[in-house]
Design a protein around this motif. Structure first.
Motif, PDB file in Angstrom:
ATOM      1  N   VAL A   1       0.841  -1.207   0.000  1.00 45.86           N
ATOM      2  CA  VAL A   1       0.000   0.000   0.000  1.00 45.86           C
ATOM      3  C   VAL A   1       0.873   1.253   0.000  1.00 45.86           C
ATOM      4  CG1 VAL A   1      -1.601   1.348   1.423  1.00 45.86           C
ATOM      5  CG2 VAL A   1      -2.034  -1.068   1.011  1.00 45.86           C
ATOM      6  N   VAL A   2       1.926   1.257   0.800  1.00 47.15           N
ATOM      7  CA  VAL A   2       2.841   2.404   0.829  1.00 47.15           C
ATOM      8  C   VAL A   2       3.515   2.565  -0.533  1.00 47.15           C
ATOM      9  CG1 VAL A   2       4.998   3.278   1.825  1.00 47.15           C
ATOM     10  CG2 VAL A   2       3.226   2.329   3.310  1.00 47.15           C
TER      11      VAL A   2
ATOM     12  N   SER B   1       0.977   3.798  -3.150  1.00 50.80           N
ATOM     13  CA  SER B   1       0.663   5.208  -2.881  1.00 50.80           C
ATOM     14  C   SER B   1       1.798   6.116  -3.334  1.00 50.80           C
ATOM     15  CB  SER B   1       0.407   5.432  -1.390  1.00 50.80           C
ATOM     16  OG  SER B   1      -0.628   4.614  -0.939  1.00 50.80           O
ATOM     17  N   THR B   2       3.028   5.707  -3.058  1.00 55.74           N
ATOM     18  CA  THR B   2       4.186   6.515  -3.446  1.00 55.74           C
ATOM     19  C   THR B   2       4.307   6.598  -4.959  1.00 55.74           C
ATOM     20  OG1 THR B   2       5.316   5.794  -1.435  1.00 55.74           O
ATOM     21  CG2 THR B   2       6.674   6.768  -3.138  1.00 55.74           C
TER      22      THR B   2
ATOM     23  N   LEU C   1       1.880   6.216  -7.205  1.00 61.56           N
ATOM     24  CA  LEU C   1       0.789   7.042  -7.723  1.00 61.56           C
ATOM     25  C   LEU C   1       1.036   8.525  -7.448  1.00 61.56           C
ATOM     26  CD1 LEU C   1      -2.353   4.888  -6.871  1.00 61.56           C
ATOM     27  CD2 LEU C   1      -1.298   5.265  -9.113  1.00 61.56           C
ATOM     28  N   TYR C   2       1.540   8.839  -6.276  1.00 62.03           N
ATOM     29  CA  TYR C   2       1.849  10.244  -5.948  1.00 62.03           C
ATOM     30  C   TYR C   2       2.924  10.788  -6.887  1.00 62.03           C
ATOM     31  CZ  TYR C   2       3.271  14.413  -3.457  1.00 62.03           C
ATOM     32  OH  TYR C   2       3.585  15.699  -3.138  1.00 62.03           O
TER      33      TYR C   2
END
Length: 192
Positions: free
Chosen positions: A180-181, A184-185, A187-188
């Motif tokens: 998940v981290v 998320s990273t 995608l960011y």
């Protein structure tokens, strides 16, 4: 008039050099990110081969109860998940290596124009995204294969082996959180 033209050419050369320096520093960041991805994929590939070494039939679990021993279907699933995981890691690494090669050819001063690679920013972003997705999918299938390794060594989850349940819970919790981290990273980074 010649003096004005000379000043204009000097400014143009300065802008080109400035843009080239900015491009080189940006692409060096891309190369560093791709190097990290290839290194991580290499470490995970070692885990794949460790899992493949456990695919021999007839292994007894440490549970001590023959009813808790893994059957042929678990060993078959382990082998399939390991091969699929290896395939995703190999895909991710090859895409990353190809992008690194293109970036290095673009930035090299020693390469003739005939051999110079031309890659646009959109292709670079899509390639990096494909490499990241390949690595994530490889992690997911490696997680599934490790669950099967735990069942082979510690006993089937359906048998209620306490050690197997604790190990799978820790594995799934930690790897899921890390994924998940990572997602998320990624995608960011691609949206900003």
């Amino acid at each position: 008039m010649d003096e004005t033209r000379t000043r204009g050419q000097g400014r143009t050369e300065w802008y080109e050099r400035s843009a080239m320096g900015e491009t080189r520093s940006t692409t060096s960041i891309h190369v560093t990110a791709l190097d990290g991805l290839v290194n991580v994929n290499s470490l995970f590939t070692i885990a794949v081969f460790v899992g493949l070494s456990l695919t021999s039939p007839g292994q007894r679990s440490l549970e001590g109860n023959s009813a808790c021993d893994a059957g042929q279907d678990v060993i078959r699933n382990l082998l399939v998940f390991e091969v699929v995981s290896f395939s995703f890691f190999l895909f991710s690494s090859l895409v990353a290596q190809g992008l690194k090669l293109a970036i290095n050819l673009i930035n090299s001063n020693d390469v003739d124009d005939a051999f110079r690679a031309h890659i646009n920013a959109r292709a670079l972003r899509l390639g990096m995204l494909a490499s990241a997705v390949g690595s994530m999918m490889g992690c997911l299938f490696l997680l599934l294969s490790m669950v099967n390794v735990i069942q082979i060594r510690l006993g089937m989850l359906s048998c209620g082996s306490a050690a197997a349940v604790r190990a799978v819970a820790a594995l799934v919790t930690l790897v899921s959180t890390a994924l998940v981290v990572y997602i998320s990273t990624v995608l960011y980074a691609f949206t900003h």
